[in-house]
Design a protein around this motif. Structure first.
Motif, PDB file in Angstrom:
ATOM      1  N   ILE A  15       0.842  -1.200   0.000  1.00  0.00           N
ATOM      2  CA  ILE A  15       0.000   0.000   0.000  1.00  0.00           C
ATOM      3  C   ILE A  15       0.881   1.256   0.000  1.00  0.00           C
ATOM      4  N   LEU A  16       1.951   1.206   0.783  1.00  0.00           N
ATOM      5  CA  LEU A  16       2.890   2.333   0.802  1.00  0.00           C
ATOM      6  C   LEU A  16       3.382   2.621  -0.629  1.00  0.00           C
ATOM      7  N   TRP A  17       3.748   1.553  -1.310  1.00  0.00           N
ATOM      8  CA  TRP A  17       4.260   1.664  -2.677  1.00  0.00           C
ATOM      9  C   TRP A  17       3.158   2.160  -3.631  1.00  0.00           C
ATOM     10  N   ASP A 161       0.959  -5.093  -9.831  1.00  0.00           N
ATOM     11  CA  ASP A 161       2.424  -5.229  -9.720  1.00  0.00           C
ATOM     12  C   ASP A 161       2.897  -4.882  -8.307  1.00  0.00           C
ATOM     13  N   THR A 162       2.168  -4.011  -7.618  1.00  0.00           N
ATOM     14  CA  THR A 162       2.563  -3.731  -6.227  1.00  0.00           C
ATOM     15  C   THR A 162       2.178  -4.911  -5.325  1.00  0.00           C
ATOM     16  N   TYR A 196       8.760   3.073  -6.280  1.00  0.00           N
ATOM     17  CA  TYR A 196       9.223   1.949  -5.446  1.00  0.00           C
ATOM     18  C   TYR A 196      10.360   2.426  -4.539  1.00  0.00           C
ATOM     19  N   GLN A 197      11.275   3.178  -5.123  1.00  0.00           N
ATOM     20  CA  GLN A 197      12.435   3.645  -4.337  1.00  0.00           C
ATOM     21  C   GLN A 197      11.995   4.591  -3.226  1.00  0.00           C
ATOM     22  N   SER A 198      11.048   5.474  -3.514  1.00  0.00           N
ATOM     23  CA  SER A 198      10.629   6.396  -2.444  1.00  0.00           C
ATOM     24  C   SER A 198       9.846   5.649  -1.377  1.00  0.00           C
ATOM     25  N   ALA A 199       9.071   4.628  -1.771  1.00  0.00           N
ATOM     26  CA  ALA A 199       8.357   3.825  -0.762  1.00  0.00           C
ATOM     27  C   ALA A 199       9.363   3.085   0.128  1.00  0.00           C
ATOM     28  N   ARG A 200      10.411   2.526  -0.470  1.00  0.00           N
ATOM     29  CA  ARG A 200      11.436   1.834   0.334  1.00  0.00           C
ATOM     30  C   ARG A 200      12.087   2.809   1.326  1.00  0.00           C
TER      31      ARG A 200
END
Ligand SMILES: N[C@@H](CCC(=O)N[C@@H](CS)C(=O)NCC(=O)O)C(=O)O
Length: 223
Positions: A15-17, A161-162, A196-200
């Motif tokens: 969900i974050l992603w 995809d998430t 994806y990178q900002s969610a990580r």
């Protein structure tokens, strides 16, 4: 205001992603699998089984990641993260949405046995072997579809995809991935996505895995 109830590297990462992909910011309430915070009575009012993710959005509280994903996509159709009800890819979308949980349920069983059990409890090598075989089987339809397209829907990246992409970062702790080059290339494509990178970066450190790979324990590897 959107609030995500989250455990680092758990299914709430989906969900974050997705929120990052949609350009939506959220406040994050962090929990841990091991410190009892998921059993806090206040959290149980939000997520009755004490599970993450749960999302507070639009005055609603939603638990279950597939339901959250579907709600976000349907309430924000302009994000382009899901095909509409009459779209030719709708069935594929719904299928992958649920399939992600078929795969994640096997991962949850492996995590319980291999990562979370504490002595004197011991994992059953036979059950771990069976779960790894079942997990490997769930990679086969992904390997096939990703041979001819970059994302799970032919039209491009979407919310599924998430859902499934998240799982693959856990799968690699249990399955030798060399036999799945298309899945490996898909993971690489995911890692390049700015959302994806900002969610990580928002996710926090994972607390589950202390090794790079968990082989089937002694007694389960033979036939
Ligand atoms: N089907 C649910 C599963 C949620 C779930 O089991 N989440 C795990 C983290 S990946 C959890 O909260 N586990 C806490 C526990 O088992 O105590 C979903 O997709 O949201």
């Amino acid at each position: 205001m959107i609030r995500l109830h989250h455990v680092s590297a758990s299914r709430s990462f989906r969900i974050l992603w997705l929120l990052e992909e949609m350009g939506l910011s959220c406040d994050i309430s962090h929990y841990s699998i091991t410190d009892g915070s998921l059993r806090d009575p206040d959290f149980l009012k939000i997520s009755p089984a004490g599970r993450v993710p749960a999302l507070e959005v639009d005055g609603k509280v939603i638990f279950e990641s597939p339901a959250i994903v579907q709600y976000l996509c349907e309430s924000r159709p302009l994000s382009g993260m899901a095909p509409g009800v009459d779209h030719a890819e709708r069935v594929d979308f719904l299928q992958w949405l649920s399939f992600a949980e078929t795969q994640a349920s096997i991962l949850a069983s492996l995590n319980l046995q291999v990562v979370f059990l504490r002595p004197p409890a011991v994992a059953s090598p036979a059950v771990v072997k069976l779960d790894v075989a079942r997990l490997r089987k769930t990679l086969k339809p992904l390997e096939k579809v990703l041979a001819t397209q970059e994302w799970l829907l032919a039209s491009g990246f979407s919310a599924v995809d998430t859902m499934l992409g998240y799982n693959l970062f856990a799968v690699k702790y249990f399955v030798e991935m060399d036999a799945f080059p298309n899945v490996l290339a898909y993971i690489e494509r995911i890692e390049k996505r700015p959302a994806y990178q900002s969610a990580r970066a928002l996710d926090g450190a994972q607390e589950f895995y202390s090794k790079d790979f968990y082989p089937v324990p002694e007694g389960g590897a033979g036939d």
